[in-house]
Design an enzyme around this catalytic site. Structure first.
Site, short mmCIF file in Angstrom:
data_model
loop_
_atom_site.label_atom_id
_atom_site.label_comp_id
_atom_site.label_asym_id
_atom_site.label_seq_id
_atom_site.Cartn_x
_atom_site.Cartn_y
_atom_site.Cartn_z
N CYS A 45 -9.52 -20.33 19.92
CA CYS A 45 -9.34 -20.63 21.36
C CYS A 45 -9.05 -22.10 21.63
O CYS A 45 -8.62 -22.46 22.72
CB CYS A 45 -10.57 -20.20 22.14
SG CYS A 45 -10.94 -18.45 21.95
N HIS A 82 -11.51 -23.93 29.07
CA HIS A 82 -11.28 -22.61 28.49
C HIS A 82 -12.08 -21.58 29.30
O HIS A 82 -13.29 -21.72 29.50
CB HIS A 82 -11.75 -22.63 27.04
CG HIS A 82 -11.69 -21.30 26.36
ND1 HIS A 82 -10.68 -20.39 26.61
CD2 HIS A 82 -12.51 -20.72 25.45
CE1 HIS A 82 -10.90 -19.31 25.87
NE2 HIS A 82 -12.00 -19.48 25.17
N ASN A 111 -10.94 -13.76 29.06
CA ASN A 111 -10.75 -14.82 28.06
C ASN A 111 -9.45 -14.55 27.29
O ASN A 111 -9.38 -13.60 26.52
CB ASN A 111 -11.97 -14.82 27.12
CG ASN A 111 -11.85 -15.84 26.00
OD1 ASN A 111 -10.79 -16.37 25.73
ND2 ASN A 111 -12.97 -16.08 25.33
N1 COA Z 1 -22.40 -3.95 29.45
C1 COA Z 1 -23.70 -3.68 29.57
N2 COA Z 1 -24.63 -4.17 28.72
C2 COA Z 1 -24.19 -4.98 27.75
C3 COA Z 1 -22.84 -5.29 27.57
C4 COA Z 1 -21.91 -4.74 28.47
N3 COA Z 1 -20.59 -4.98 28.42
N4 COA Z 1 -22.72 -6.11 26.51
C5 COA Z 1 -23.96 -6.32 26.04
N5 COA Z 1 -24.84 -5.63 26.77
C6 COA Z 1 -26.28 -5.55 26.62
C7 COA Z 1 -26.76 -5.87 25.23
O1 COA Z 1 -26.64 -4.74 24.40
C8 COA Z 1 -28.20 -6.25 25.47
O2 COA Z 1 -28.95 -5.08 25.61
P1 COA Z 1 -30.45 -4.99 25.03
O3 COA Z 1 -31.21 -6.06 25.76
O4 COA Z 1 -30.83 -3.60 25.37
O5 COA Z 1 -30.30 -5.27 23.57
C9 COA Z 1 -28.15 -6.93 26.85
O6 COA Z 1 -26.90 -6.53 27.44
C10 COA Z 1 -28.19 -8.44 26.78
O7 COA Z 1 -27.31 -8.86 25.80
P2 COA Z 1 -27.08 -10.39 25.50
O8 COA Z 1 -26.12 -10.54 24.36
O9 COA Z 1 -28.41 -11.07 25.41
O10 COA Z 1 -26.39 -10.86 26.87
P3 COA Z 1 -25.96 -12.28 27.29
O11 COA Z 1 -26.59 -12.62 28.56
O12 COA Z 1 -26.06 -13.27 26.16
O13 COA Z 1 -24.42 -12.07 27.58
C11 COA Z 1 -22.30 -12.46 26.57
C12 COA Z 1 -23.56 -11.65 26.54
C13 COA Z 1 -21.40 -12.01 25.43
C14 COA Z 1 -21.60 -12.24 27.90
C15 COA Z 1 -22.64 -13.98 26.41
O14 COA Z 1 -23.50 -14.16 25.31
C16 COA Z 1 -21.43 -14.82 26.22
O15 COA Z 1 -20.59 -14.91 27.08
N6 COA Z 1 -21.32 -15.52 25.09
C17 COA Z 1 -20.18 -16.35 24.80
C18 COA Z 1 -19.05 -15.47 24.42
C19 COA Z 1 -17.74 -16.17 24.41
O16 COA Z 1 -17.42 -16.87 25.33
N7 COA Z 1 -16.99 -15.95 23.36
C20 COA Z 1 -15.69 -16.44 23.19
C21 COA Z 1 -15.70 -17.87 22.89
S1 COA Z 1 -14.10 -18.41 22.62
#
Ligand code: COA
Length: 316
Positions: free
Chosen positions: A108, A242, A272
Protein backbone atom coordinates in the site's frame (compact mmCIF):
# COMPACT_ATOMS: atom_id res chain seq x y z
CA UNK A 1 10.05 17.79 -8.56
CA UNK A 2 6.37 18.59 -8.72
CA UNK A 3 3.12 16.91 -9.75
CA UNK A 4 2.05 17.96 -13.25
CA UNK A 5 -1.25 16.10 -13.44
CA UNK A 6 -3.37 13.43 -11.77
CA UNK A 7 -5.92 10.84 -12.84
CA UNK A 8 -7.91 7.97 -11.39
CA UNK A 9 -10.30 5.19 -12.36
CA UNK A 10 -12.66 2.95 -10.42
CA UNK A 11 -14.51 -0.15 -11.61
CA UNK A 12 -18.20 0.42 -12.40
CA UNK A 13 -19.48 -2.29 -10.04
CA UNK A 14 -20.41 -0.92 -6.60
CA UNK A 15 -20.62 -3.47 -3.80
CA UNK A 16 -22.45 -2.26 -0.71
CA UNK A 17 -21.97 -3.65 2.78
CA UNK A 18 -25.52 -4.95 2.58
CA UNK A 19 -24.60 -7.09 -0.44
CA UNK A 20 -21.79 -8.72 1.53
CA UNK A 21 -24.24 -9.88 4.20
CA UNK A 22 -25.75 -12.21 1.58
CA UNK A 23 -22.75 -14.54 1.87
CA UNK A 24 -20.81 -13.36 4.96
CA UNK A 25 -21.66 -13.33 8.66
CA UNK A 26 -21.31 -9.54 8.90
CA UNK A 27 -23.45 -6.41 8.98
CA UNK A 28 -23.50 -2.94 7.50
CA UNK A 29 -23.35 -1.59 11.05
CA UNK A 30 -20.20 -3.61 11.96
CA UNK A 31 -18.33 -2.59 8.82
CA UNK A 32 -19.30 1.09 9.06
CA UNK A 33 -18.45 1.48 12.73
CA UNK A 34 -15.18 -0.52 12.63
CA UNK A 35 -13.88 0.83 9.31
CA UNK A 36 -15.94 3.76 7.97
CA UNK A 37 -16.57 1.83 4.73
CA UNK A 38 -20.07 1.86 3.21
CA UNK A 39 -19.27 0.49 -0.25
CA UNK A 40 -16.35 -0.35 -2.49
CA UNK A 41 -15.80 -0.87 -6.23
CA UNK A 42 -14.89 -4.34 -7.48
CA UNK A 43 -13.56 -5.54 -10.86
CA UNK A 44 -16.11 -7.00 -13.22
CA UNK A 45 -15.66 -5.99 -16.85
CA UNK A 46 -12.40 -4.17 -16.03
CA UNK A 47 -8.87 -5.47 -15.45
CA UNK A 48 -5.91 -4.09 -13.50
CA UNK A 49 -4.54 -3.00 -16.88
CA UNK A 50 -7.71 -1.26 -18.07
CA UNK A 51 -7.94 0.68 -14.79
CA UNK A 52 -4.25 1.62 -15.09
CA UNK A 53 -4.84 2.77 -18.66
CA UNK A 54 -7.84 4.93 -17.78
CA UNK A 55 -6.15 6.57 -14.78
CA UNK A 56 -2.97 7.21 -16.81
CA UNK A 57 -4.81 8.75 -19.77
CA UNK A 58 -6.69 11.04 -17.39
CA UNK A 59 -3.41 12.10 -15.76
CA UNK A 60 -1.89 12.83 -19.19
CA UNK A 61 -4.93 14.91 -20.12
CA UNK A 62 -4.83 16.73 -16.79
CA UNK A 63 -1.16 17.54 -17.32
CA UNK A 64 -1.72 18.56 -20.96
CA UNK A 65 0.80 15.94 -22.16
CA UNK A 66 0.97 13.10 -24.69
CA UNK A 67 2.26 9.60 -24.06
CA UNK A 68 5.40 10.47 -26.04
CA UNK A 69 6.25 13.13 -23.44
CA UNK A 70 6.75 10.42 -20.79
CA UNK A 71 10.34 9.29 -20.11
CA UNK A 72 9.61 6.53 -17.61
CA UNK A 73 6.61 4.55 -16.35
CA UNK A 74 6.45 3.14 -12.84
CA UNK A 75 3.46 0.98 -12.00
CA UNK A 76 2.80 0.12 -8.38
CA UNK A 77 0.76 -3.03 -7.95
CA UNK A 78 0.55 -5.94 -5.53
CA UNK A 79 -0.83 -8.23 -8.21
CA UNK A 80 -0.34 -7.04 -11.75
CA UNK A 81 -2.21 -8.21 -14.79
CA UNK A 82 0.48 -10.81 -15.53
CA UNK A 83 3.43 -12.20 -13.58
CA UNK A 84 5.58 -11.23 -16.54
CA UNK A 85 5.83 -8.94 -18.44
CA UNK A 86 5.28 -6.19 -15.90
CA UNK A 87 1.96 -4.35 -15.99
CA UNK A 88 3.99 -1.21 -16.74
CA UNK A 89 5.11 -2.75 -20.07
CA UNK A 90 1.53 -3.58 -20.97
CA UNK A 91 0.40 -0.10 -19.94
CA UNK A 92 3.09 1.40 -22.14
CA UNK A 93 1.60 -0.42 -25.12
CA UNK A 94 -1.93 0.65 -24.19
CA UNK A 95 -1.10 4.36 -24.04
CA UNK A 96 1.57 4.36 -26.77
CA UNK A 97 4.58 5.47 -24.73
CA UNK A 98 8.21 4.76 -25.70
CA UNK A 99 10.32 4.70 -22.54
CA UNK A 100 11.62 2.41 -19.78
CA UNK A 101 8.76 0.85 -17.81
CA UNK A 102 8.69 -1.38 -14.76
CA UNK A 103 6.54 -2.43 -11.79
CA UNK A 104 7.29 -1.97 -8.14
CA UNK A 105 5.65 -3.65 -5.19
CA UNK A 106 5.83 -1.89 -1.85
CA UNK A 107 2.24 -2.91 -1.04
CA UNK A 108 0.00 0.00 0.00
CA UNK A 109 3.02 2.34 0.32
CA UNK A 110 3.78 2.01 -3.42
CA UNK A 111 2.84 5.55 -4.45
CA UNK A 112 5.20 7.08 -1.91
CA UNK A 113 7.99 4.66 -2.90
CA UNK A 114 7.50 5.57 -6.55
CA UNK A 115 7.57 9.32 -5.83
CA UNK A 116 10.81 8.93 -3.90
CA UNK A 117 12.30 6.79 -6.69
CA UNK A 118 11.31 9.31 -9.35
CA UNK A 119 12.87 12.31 -7.62
CA UNK A 120 16.58 11.75 -8.46
CA UNK A 121 15.69 11.08 -12.12
CA UNK A 122 13.81 14.38 -12.32
CA UNK A 123 16.33 16.35 -10.24
CA UNK A 124 19.26 15.14 -12.34
CA UNK A 125 17.43 15.78 -15.61
CA UNK A 126 17.82 12.12 -16.60
CA UNK A 127 14.03 12.07 -17.03
CA UNK A 128 11.79 15.06 -17.72
CA UNK A 129 8.43 13.47 -16.94
CA UNK A 130 7.60 10.23 -15.16
CA UNK A 131 4.20 8.55 -15.08
CA UNK A 132 3.44 6.86 -11.77
CA UNK A 133 0.37 4.64 -11.92
CA UNK A 134 -0.88 2.65 -8.95
CA UNK A 135 -3.31 -0.03 -10.11
CA UNK A 136 -4.71 -2.53 -7.67
CA UNK A 137 -7.22 -5.36 -7.59
CA UNK A 138 -7.09 -6.67 -4.06
CA UNK A 139 -10.38 -8.42 -4.89
CA UNK A 140 -8.14 -10.98 -6.64
CA UNK A 141 -6.09 -11.54 -3.48
CA UNK A 142 -8.91 -11.67 -0.93
CA UNK A 143 -10.60 -14.75 0.39
CA UNK A 144 -14.25 -13.81 -0.12
CA UNK A 145 -15.26 -16.22 2.64
CA UNK A 146 -13.07 -14.38 5.20
CA UNK A 147 -15.11 -11.56 6.73
CA UNK A 148 -12.08 -10.13 8.55
CA UNK A 149 -10.33 -9.12 5.30
CA UNK A 150 -12.58 -9.01 2.21
CA UNK A 151 -14.90 -6.33 3.62
CA UNK A 152 -11.98 -3.89 3.85
CA UNK A 153 -10.75 -3.70 0.28
CA UNK A 154 -11.78 -2.23 -3.05
CA UNK A 155 -10.23 -2.03 -6.53
CA UNK A 156 -9.04 1.06 -8.38
CA UNK A 157 -6.20 2.97 -9.96
CA UNK A 158 -4.64 6.37 -9.33
CA UNK A 159 -1.96 8.10 -11.39
CA UNK A 160 0.30 11.14 -11.18
CA UNK A 161 2.79 12.60 -13.63
CA UNK A 162 5.83 14.23 -12.08
CA UNK A 163 8.28 16.65 -13.64
CA UNK A 164 10.73 19.41 -12.76
CA UNK A 165 9.60 22.20 -10.47
CA UNK A 166 9.43 23.37 -6.89
CA UNK A 167 7.14 20.97 -5.10
CA UNK A 168 8.42 17.93 -3.27
CA UNK A 169 9.93 19.15 0.00
CA UNK A 170 10.64 15.88 1.83
CA UNK A 171 10.06 12.16 1.65
CA UNK A 172 10.54 9.29 4.07
CA UNK A 173 10.35 5.54 3.45
CA UNK A 174 10.53 2.75 6.01
CA UNK A 175 10.42 -1.03 5.90
CA UNK A 176 10.54 -3.72 8.58
CA UNK A 177 10.28 -7.42 7.73
CA UNK A 178 7.05 -8.88 9.07
CA UNK A 179 5.57 -11.83 7.20
CA UNK A 180 2.86 -12.63 9.73
CA UNK A 181 1.10 -9.27 9.79
CA UNK A 182 -0.03 -9.25 6.16
CA UNK A 183 0.81 -11.84 3.51
CA UNK A 184 -0.33 -13.78 0.44
CA UNK A 185 1.70 -16.50 -1.30
CA UNK A 186 2.20 -16.97 -5.06
CA UNK A 187 1.44 -20.24 -6.82
CA UNK A 188 4.69 -22.20 -6.21
CA UNK A 189 4.60 -23.82 -9.67
CA UNK A 190 5.12 -27.47 -10.51
CA UNK A 191 8.88 -27.86 -10.17
CA UNK A 192 9.18 -31.65 -9.59
CA UNK A 193 12.53 -31.21 -7.79
CA UNK A 194 11.19 -29.02 -4.98
CA UNK A 195 9.84 -31.20 -2.20
CA UNK A 196 8.40 -28.59 0.10
CA UNK A 197 6.33 -25.91 -1.52
CA UNK A 198 4.30 -23.26 0.25
CA UNK A 199 0.88 -23.40 -1.41
CA UNK A 200 -0.66 -20.29 -2.96
CA UNK A 201 -2.76 -18.45 -0.42
CA UNK A 202 -5.24 -15.63 -0.13
CA UNK A 203 -4.51 -12.48 1.82
CA UNK A 204 -4.00 -13.15 5.49
CA UNK A 205 -3.92 -10.28 7.98
CA UNK A 206 -3.41 -9.77 11.70
CA UNK A 207 -5.78 -6.81 11.85
CA UNK A 208 -4.94 -5.34 15.22
CA UNK A 209 -1.18 -5.60 14.67
CA UNK A 210 -1.49 -3.79 11.35
CA UNK A 211 -3.77 -1.19 12.96
CA UNK A 212 -1.19 -0.36 15.65
CA UNK A 213 1.65 -0.25 13.13
CA UNK A 214 -0.37 2.04 10.86
CA UNK A 215 -1.17 4.58 13.55
CA UNK A 216 2.33 4.76 15.01
CA UNK A 217 4.25 4.76 11.72
CA UNK A 218 1.98 7.20 9.92
CA UNK A 219 2.12 9.71 12.80
CA UNK A 220 5.92 9.37 13.04
CA UNK A 221 6.42 9.62 9.25
CA UNK A 222 4.27 12.74 8.99
CA UNK A 223 6.11 14.44 11.83
CA UNK A 224 9.43 13.47 10.24
CA UNK A 225 8.68 14.91 6.78
CA UNK A 226 7.33 18.12 8.33
CA UNK A 227 10.47 18.46 10.44
CA UNK A 228 12.77 17.66 7.50
CA UNK A 229 11.10 20.44 5.49
CA UNK A 230 11.16 22.87 8.42
CA UNK A 231 7.36 23.12 8.38
CA UNK A 232 5.05 23.13 11.41
CA UNK A 233 2.15 20.64 11.35
CA UNK A 234 -0.28 23.55 11.70
CA UNK A 235 0.98 24.98 8.39
CA UNK A 236 -0.02 21.85 6.45
CA UNK A 237 -3.29 22.32 4.54
CA UNK A 238 -4.19 18.68 3.80
CA UNK A 239 -3.13 15.32 5.14
CA UNK A 240 -3.80 12.87 2.29
CA UNK A 241 -3.57 9.52 4.02
CA UNK A 242 -3.89 5.94 2.85
CA UNK A 243 -7.60 5.13 3.17
CA UNK A 244 -7.32 1.87 5.12
CA UNK A 245 -9.66 2.48 8.03
CA UNK A 246 -11.48 5.60 9.25
CA UNK A 247 -10.41 4.79 12.80
CA UNK A 248 -6.73 4.77 11.73
CA UNK A 249 -7.18 8.19 10.09
CA UNK A 250 -8.89 9.47 13.21
CA UNK A 251 -6.18 8.13 15.52
CA UNK A 252 -3.40 9.71 13.41
CA UNK A 253 -5.31 12.99 13.30
CA UNK A 254 -5.72 13.02 17.09
CA UNK A 255 -2.03 12.21 17.63
CA UNK A 256 -1.04 15.09 15.38
CA UNK A 257 -3.58 17.41 17.03
CA UNK A 258 -5.01 18.60 13.70
CA UNK A 259 -8.60 19.49 12.76
CA UNK A 260 -10.91 17.09 10.87
CA UNK A 261 -11.22 19.28 7.77
CA UNK A 262 -7.51 18.76 7.02
CA UNK A 263 -8.06 15.00 6.63
CA UNK A 264 -10.07 14.44 3.44
CA UNK A 265 -11.46 10.94 3.02
CA UNK A 266 -13.16 8.81 0.39
CA UNK A 267 -12.94 5.48 2.22
CA UNK A 268 -16.73 5.31 2.63
CA UNK A 269 -17.03 5.00 -1.18
CA UNK A 270 -13.82 3.18 -2.12
CA UNK A 271 -12.67 0.97 0.75
CA UNK A 272 -8.93 0.29 0.91
CA UNK A 273 -7.54 0.37 -2.65
CA UNK A 274 -3.97 -0.35 -1.52
CA UNK A 275 -1.32 1.78 -3.25
CA UNK A 276 -3.98 3.41 -5.47
CA UNK A 277 -5.60 4.96 -2.41
CA UNK A 278 -3.44 8.09 -2.00
CA UNK A 279 -3.31 9.03 -5.72
CA UNK A 280 -7.07 8.43 -6.12
CA UNK A 281 -7.80 10.78 -3.22
CA UNK A 282 -5.26 13.29 -4.52
CA UNK A 283 -6.92 13.22 -7.94
CA UNK A 284 -10.37 13.73 -6.43
CA UNK A 285 -9.08 16.75 -4.48
CA UNK A 286 -7.31 18.10 -7.56
CA UNK A 287 -10.40 17.79 -9.76
CA UNK A 288 -12.73 19.24 -7.14
CA UNK A 289 -10.63 22.42 -7.10
CA UNK A 290 -9.70 21.96 -3.44
CA UNK A 291 -5.98 22.26 -4.18
CA UNK A 292 -4.63 25.72 -4.87
CA UNK A 293 -1.03 26.69 -5.71
CA UNK A 294 1.15 27.08 -2.64
CA UNK A 295 -0.86 24.68 -0.46
CA UNK A 296 1.15 22.26 1.65
CA UNK A 297 0.05 18.64 1.27
CA UNK A 298 1.35 15.80 3.41
CA UNK A 299 0.84 12.23 2.20
CA UNK A 300 1.29 9.01 4.13
CA UNK A 301 0.73 5.32 3.46
CA UNK A 302 1.56 2.00 5.13
CA UNK A 303 1.07 -1.63 4.30
CA UNK A 304 2.41 -5.14 3.96
CA UNK A 305 6.13 -5.56 4.38
CA UNK A 306 5.65 -3.84 6.68
CA UNK A 307 6.36 -0.71 4.65
CA UNK A 308 5.50 2.92 5.06
CA UNK A 309 6.08 6.09 3.12
CA UNK A 310 5.36 9.78 3.52
CA UNK A 311 5.94 12.95 1.53
CA UNK A 312 5.40 16.65 1.95
CA UNK A 313 4.82 18.73 -1.13
CA UNK A 314 3.86 22.23 -2.07
CA UNK A 315 1.11 22.16 -4.69
CA UNK A 316 2.24 23.98 -7.80
N1 COA B 1 -18.20 -8.55 10.49
C1 COA B 1 -18.55 -8.90 11.72
N2 COA B 1 -17.66 -9.31 12.65
C2 COA B 1 -16.37 -9.33 12.29
C3 COA B 1 -15.94 -8.98 11.00
C4 COA B 1 -16.91 -8.58 10.07
N3 COA B 1 -16.62 -8.19 8.81
N4 COA B 1 -14.61 -9.12 10.94
C5 COA B 1 -14.20 -9.53 12.15
N5 COA B 1 -15.26 -9.67 12.96
C6 COA B 1 -15.31 -10.10 14.35
C7 COA B 1 -14.11 -10.93 14.75
O1 COA B 1 -14.29 -12.27 14.36
C8 COA B 1 -14.11 -10.76 16.26
O2 COA B 1 -15.08 -11.63 16.79
P1 COA B 1 -14.81 -12.37 18.20
O3 COA B 1 -14.65 -11.26 19.19
O4 COA B 1 -16.04 -13.18 18.35
O5 COA B 1 -13.56 -13.15 17.98
C9 COA B 1 -14.63 -9.32 16.44
O6 COA B 1 -15.26 -8.96 15.20
C10 COA B 1 -13.55 -8.32 16.75
O7 COA B 1 -12.49 -8.54 15.87
P2 COA B 1 -11.20 -7.64 15.90
O8 COA B 1 -10.22 -8.13 14.89
O9 COA B 1 -10.76 -7.47 17.32
O10 COA B 1 -11.82 -6.24 15.42
P3 COA B 1 -11.11 -4.87 15.29
O11 COA B 1 -11.83 -3.87 16.08
O12 COA B 1 -9.62 -4.97 15.47
O13 COA B 1 -11.36 -4.52 13.77
C11 COA B 1 -10.23 -4.56 11.67
C12 COA B 1 -10.85 -5.37 12.77
C13 COA B 1 -9.67 -5.48 10.62
C14 COA B 1 -11.30 -3.66 11.07
C15 COA B 1 -9.10 -3.66 12.27
O14 COA B 1 -8.23 -4.46 13.05
C16 COA B 1 -8.29 -2.98 11.22
O15 COA B 1 -8.80 -2.16 10.48
N6 COA B 1 -6.98 -3.25 11.14
C17 COA B 1 -6.14 -2.65 10.15
C18 COA B 1 -6.40 -3.32 8.85
C19 COA B 1 -5.82 -2.59 7.69
O16 COA B 1 -5.98 -1.41 7.58
N7 COA B 1 -5.17 -3.33 6.83
C20 COA B 1 -4.62 -2.86 5.62
C21 COA B 1 -3.42 -2.07 5.87
S1 COA B 1 -2.75 -1.58 4.37
Amino acid sequence: MRILGTGSALPARRVTNEELTAFLDTSDEWIRTRTGIAERRVLNEESVLSLAREASLRALENAGLNADDIDMIIVSTAKGETVTPATANLLQGEIGAHCPAFDLNAACSGFLYALDLAQPYIDSGKAQRILITCAEAISRLCDWTDRSTCVLFGDGAGAAIVGAGEGLLATRLTSVPNLGALNAYHDPGNNPFQEHKHPASYLHMAGQEVFKFAVSTSSADLRAVAEAAGVGLAEIDFFVLHQANMRILEAVRTRLGQPKEKFPSNIARTGNTSSASVPILLDELNRSGALTPGMLIAMSAFGAGLTSGAALLRWA
